[in-house]
Write an enzyme that holds these catalytic residues in place. Sequence first.
Site, mmCIF file in Angstrom:
data_model
loop_
_atom_site.group_PDB
_atom_site.id
_atom_site.type_symbol
_atom_site.label_atom_id
_atom_site.label_comp_id
_atom_site.label_asym_id
_atom_site.label_seq_id
_atom_site.Cartn_x
_atom_site.Cartn_y
_atom_site.Cartn_z
ATOM 1 N N ARG B 322 0.841 -1.193 0.000
ATOM 2 C CA ARG B 322 0.000 0.000 0.000
ATOM 3 C C ARG B 322 0.878 1.246 0.000
ATOM 4 O O ARG B 322 1.623 1.483 0.962
ATOM 5 C CB ARG B 322 -0.892 0.027 1.256
ATOM 6 C CG ARG B 322 -1.775 -1.200 1.428
ATOM 7 C CD ARG B 322 -3.033 -1.143 0.585
ATOM 8 N NE ARG B 322 -3.654 -2.461 0.485
ATOM 9 C CZ ARG B 322 -4.643 -2.907 1.277
ATOM 10 N NH1 ARG B 322 -5.115 -2.127 2.220
ATOM 11 N NH2 ARG B 322 -5.150 -4.122 1.099
ATOM 12 N N GLU B 324 0.500 4.206 0.712
ATOM 13 C CA GLU B 324 -0.137 5.287 1.454
ATOM 14 C C GLU B 324 0.862 5.894 2.429
ATOM 15 O O GLU B 324 1.505 5.178 3.179
ATOM 16 C CB GLU B 324 -1.342 4.765 2.241
ATOM 17 C CG GLU B 324 -2.512 4.408 1.356
ATOM 18 C CD GLU B 324 -3.540 3.566 2.087
ATOM 19 O OE1 GLU B 324 -3.840 3.878 3.242
ATOM 20 O OE2 GLU B 324 -4.001 2.577 1.495
ATOM 21 N N ARG B 330 -0.730 1.762 13.097
ATOM 22 C CA ARG B 330 -1.310 0.561 12.499
ATOM 23 C C ARG B 330 -1.197 0.468 10.984
ATOM 24 O O ARG B 330 -1.879 -0.319 10.359
ATOM 25 C CB ARG B 330 -2.765 0.406 12.949
ATOM 26 C CG ARG B 330 -3.696 1.500 12.478
ATOM 27 C CD ARG B 330 -5.097 1.168 12.966
ATOM 28 N NE ARG B 330 -6.115 1.821 12.177
ATOM 29 C CZ ARG B 330 -7.386 1.421 12.135
ATOM 30 N NH1 ARG B 330 -7.773 0.368 12.801
ATOM 31 N NH2 ARG B 330 -8.253 2.068 11.412
ATOM 32 N N HIS B 331 -0.354 1.299 10.402
ATOM 33 C CA HIS B 331 -0.159 1.215 8.956
ATOM 34 C C HIS B 331 1.274 0.841 8.600
ATOM 35 O O HIS B 331 2.213 1.367 9.165
ATOM 36 C CB HIS B 331 -0.498 2.552 8.291
ATOM 37 C CG HIS B 331 -1.970 2.799 8.192
ATOM 38 N ND1 HIS B 331 -2.649 3.525 9.133
ATOM 39 C CD2 HIS B 331 -2.892 2.392 7.273
ATOM 40 C CE1 HIS B 331 -3.940 3.565 8.797
ATOM 41 N NE2 HIS B 331 -4.116 2.886 7.677
ATOM 42 N N GLU B 476 -10.311 -2.716 13.335
ATOM 43 C CA GLU B 476 -10.711 -3.601 12.248
ATOM 44 C C GLU B 476 -9.561 -4.547 11.888
ATOM 45 O O GLU B 476 -8.427 -4.116 11.722
ATOM 46 C CB GLU B 476 -11.101 -2.743 11.030
ATOM 47 C CG GLU B 476 -11.508 -3.528 9.819
ATOM 48 C CD GLU B 476 -10.486 -3.448 8.717
ATOM 49 O OE1 GLU B 476 -10.052 -2.353 8.362
ATOM 50 O OE2 GLU B 476 -10.069 -4.527 8.230
ATOM 51 N N SER B 479 -11.912 -7.287 6.589
ATOM 52 C CA SER B 479 -12.928 -6.636 5.810
ATOM 53 C C SER B 479 -13.348 -7.624 4.738
ATOM 54 O O SER B 479 -12.485 -8.263 4.120
ATOM 55 C CB SER B 479 -12.353 -5.356 5.196
ATOM 56 O OG SER B 479 -13.387 -4.498 4.835
ATOM 57 N N ARG B 527 -1.902 -7.220 12.183
ATOM 58 C CA ARG B 527 -2.920 -6.583 13.028
ATOM 59 C C ARG B 527 -3.496 -7.574 14.029
ATOM 60 O O ARG B 527 -3.689 -7.234 15.198
ATOM 61 C CB ARG B 527 -4.066 -6.022 12.175
ATOM 62 C CG ARG B 527 -3.707 -4.708 11.561
ATOM 63 C CD ARG B 527 -4.969 -3.913 11.200
ATOM 64 N NE ARG B 527 -4.566 -2.736 10.451
ATOM 65 C CZ ARG B 527 -5.388 -1.891 9.878
ATOM 66 N NH1 ARG B 527 -6.694 -2.094 9.945
ATOM 67 N NH2 ARG B 527 -4.939 -0.845 9.225
#
Lengths: 553, 553
Positions: B322, B324, B330-331, B476, B479, B527
Amino acid sequence: MADAESTQPTQQPPTEAPAAEGAEAPKVPSKNELKKKAKEEEKARKAAEKAARQAELEAQKAAAEVDYATEFYGKLPLNQSQSRPRRARVQIASLTPEMDGQTVLLRARVQTSRAQGSKMVFLNLRQRTDSVQALLSVAPEKVSKQMAKWAAGLQIESIVLAEGIVKKAPEIIKSATVGDVELHLTQLHLISGLETVLPFTVDDANRPEPPETEAEDVQFKRVLLDTRLNNRVVDLRTQTNQAVFRLQHGIGHLFRDFLDGRGFTEIHSPKLQGAATESGASVFQVSYFKGKAFLAQSPQLAKQMAIAADFERVYEIGPVFRAEDSNTHRHMTEFIGLDLEMAIEEHYHEVMELLDDLFLHMFRGLKQKYSKEIDAVRKQFPAEEFKWREGPEGTLKFSFKEAVDLLVEDGVPREELDDIDTTNEKRLGRIVRAKYDTDYYIIDKFPMALRPFYTMPDPEDPTLSNSYDFFMRGEEILSGAQRVHDPKLLEEGMRKKGIDPASMSYYLDAFKLGCPPHGGGGIGLERVLMLFLKLNNIRRASLFPRDPKRLEP
Amino acid sequence: MADAESTQPTQQPPTEAPAAEGAEAPKVPSKNELKKKAKEEEKARKAAEKAARQAELEAQKAAAEVDYATEFYGKLPLNQSQSRPRRARVQIASLTPEMDGQTVLLRARVQTSRAQGSKMVFLNLRQRTDSVQALLSVAPEKVSKQMAKWAAGLQIESIVLAEGIVKKAPEIIKSATVGDVELHLTQLHLISGLETVLPFTVDDANRPEPPETEAEDVQFKRVLLDTRLNNRVVDLRTQTNQAVFRLQHGIGHLFRDFLDGRGFTEIHSPKLQGAATESGASVFQVSYFKGKAFLAQSPQLAKQMAIAADFERVYEIGPVFRAEDSNTHRHMTEFIGLDLEMAIEEHYHEVMELLDDLFLHMFRGLKQKYSKEIDAVRKQFPAEEFKWREGPEGTLKFSFKEAVDLLVEDGVPREELDDIDTTNEKRLGRIVRAKYDTDYYIIDKFPMALRPFYTMPDPEDPTLSNSYDFFMRGEEILSGAQRVHDPKLLEEGMRKKGIDPASMSYYLDAFKLGCPPHGGGGIGLERVLMLFLKLNNIRRASLFPRDPKRLEP
């Protein structure tokens, strides 16, 4: 049953068209002409009368033939989870003659659909590697003619929900894998149809591959590899491919199963790297925010660092990336590495022997647990069974020098054998198969010049190394070695191979912080699968293969 | 034994220094001065004589004290697999008082080394999560003073080969995890030393983390996360981290174990993609020969295509990327996805319930098989035990709407709750824990606007979707959803989200070729690990974490 009827419903021409001639009247009619006209009018009147009678009859007939089966067939609404009646589905593979008389429900693909007259339809229903014959036969209050016509018109590869009664087959049905029963359909609904033209049929894609040397078999359309890969979703539906990828699953499972039992820990190392390192092989460059990163060409550095971090024994299953512009039968730009690394107590043969035990565990496991899948693949890719040595003498092992001698004996000039290239590798495979009756063997003690900088040199002859390759059918499937765990020797090795130690400081630091002697190896998952099954091209062993010319699908 | 002596060998000062005073002579000596000088000379002579006698005595003593233990200690030559005596090694964890009197051999790290006088050295030896106290005591013909001095000087984190006799400990040794035995060393050799300064000790790195709200504990050096990650190889050696990564291994094992038993096939999908697709999330671009490629941000497209290819049920464990620029707890830019996808028969709750069963299998398995590791982690990261509901009422499930109502009841303005952001997610976690006594729950029926284009809309309310998220401690971790298997609806969905269907033709084609209704989900491995153990930062759950600012080690 032998007639090849169209699988599409034939449009019935109207029984008789009403006469509609003579609309164009001549300007001055003669007596004869008038007579002729009267005659024609009389003929038309009669024809119209006949047509009206016929239409009335048809209508009466249709009224008598109300479709009593409308509830039993047709296209289902799009499944959006509207309801959940919890009706159990069965698997085709579970159907047996003992179930005779039972009503079952199943979801399957329509592999073939063939009408016999207007009252009977034969369907071949498929789930993964299994198929069964289903029969739809017109019967009052149960199966209507309309239902039979609809079923006969189903496109192949449609997904249906079929309800039927299991019947012991009067004789084995050869066109189905579950041949001792057939299904007498009571309901048939379409779950998902096709909205495009099939690029090829699954039947065509599943036919035996002609041996490479043989002339093309013109009787059937042969589906070429590129066509298959361009339409991989259909290609993967063949019984062969369903079996191939169950076997791929099996190899991974057996690999972990064995190592979990030997105290290994599974690790996940990053594929994004800060520097392009390790060996001369080209790496892919990634744009990383305002800088750049590189894709790992193996988990080599990470797994060695895990050993320096006291993990003792580690393995990883993950993608590795090679930016080599090689368009061969055995190269891909991305493949799955089965990698392991372990601390050794005394000698690197501890690792080599564990790897050998691992392969034997995999070969035995595949043969024992996946014989059905192996047989399914063999139907399309006929091959001699993969052979390995069992028993007290163990796996065939020889040194690089001995391998060279075998090739020289066979007529290869010694001066060509500083390295053993692909051609000579295959030749060696044939020599070994003929002489030792095995497709699986180990070559130990490779020249240091052929190995990466992190390989431990032999303690007596520094031109040799403590390294090995494993082979299947004359192709390398594993490369491994004892690694250098001494930072000074490692730095020396880097410089010799033209690598700047500063570019790998994190890696070097791991050894400066104390590291046990260790060794390991890397296995190409797709190579093992290709060679075990003799698929002849590594792309067949990869779900969606990647090579310099292919990034899709 | 309670004295905190230096772990470094104390340099003995020479028994008496030869007097070397009075080098500075005055220009005109007085009588007194001459007398003083003569006295001093006499003193110096006597001192010299004494020193000479002393030296002679020392030499005689040393000659008498030949090191009879030279074979029993010292640095081993670099292990290049010179020999293979096949002497069995034991694991510290396997030592028991019943082995009293047995001689064992083991390889271990020196965690601490502490001399008591010149005749006794205490070592703490460590293997992964286990440690034992070893004692080296000078004894004639066995352990020499020189050997003791050498052992006392061993740097911590050195790797040694230790031979010793197992002795039942007179009382439990609290500083070792195996406290009911000690090892009386007979031999001690250095396998691998350190060639750099330790950035921090493993002891320091293993100390309990102060709660975030508490003031820093100044008594001990606290090792900060960035320092740890920069020196990850040492950091990973802590008992905590050894346990964390055994638990990571455990999650993967339990995941596969459960799914293998439910008829799933493991797949490996390519990480190199021809187009940047799927969702709005940023993707990394790769230079691919003369063109470009993109790193897969999930195996979503591939696993759905596998369903269209009749695989029925698939899972994949692999890296996802990712791009981002998120620098949160948490990333990460690369993490491990545990993904699965399966055909459904009637309703997407079939998938949701299977996923729930999967999590319960993982939670129970971790608790049953990894309690030792969980306890080890808890020592450094104290946390309330992770709670989930067992028993007939099953896992707590509610709809997105009900979740919003819970937050509104708790005082969050409803107009802020079109989506539930991270803060409100955590708040919801606290509400649920207080009200339902569970850290694990499922939220179903998310608004369609919050989900990707391939999510199946609710059959009755098109603003809702057949999708769910799973939560652990208010974050979360999964998903998932029913997916759209109808190509027209899928194309429509793409256009609504501003995606050109032509850019995803291979994916769309898969559905045009017929595809069963299906659903699935994606789990973030790190996670789950972070939240199960309450590690507070996802980087602690990744071997070598990657974020926008970290690409090494």
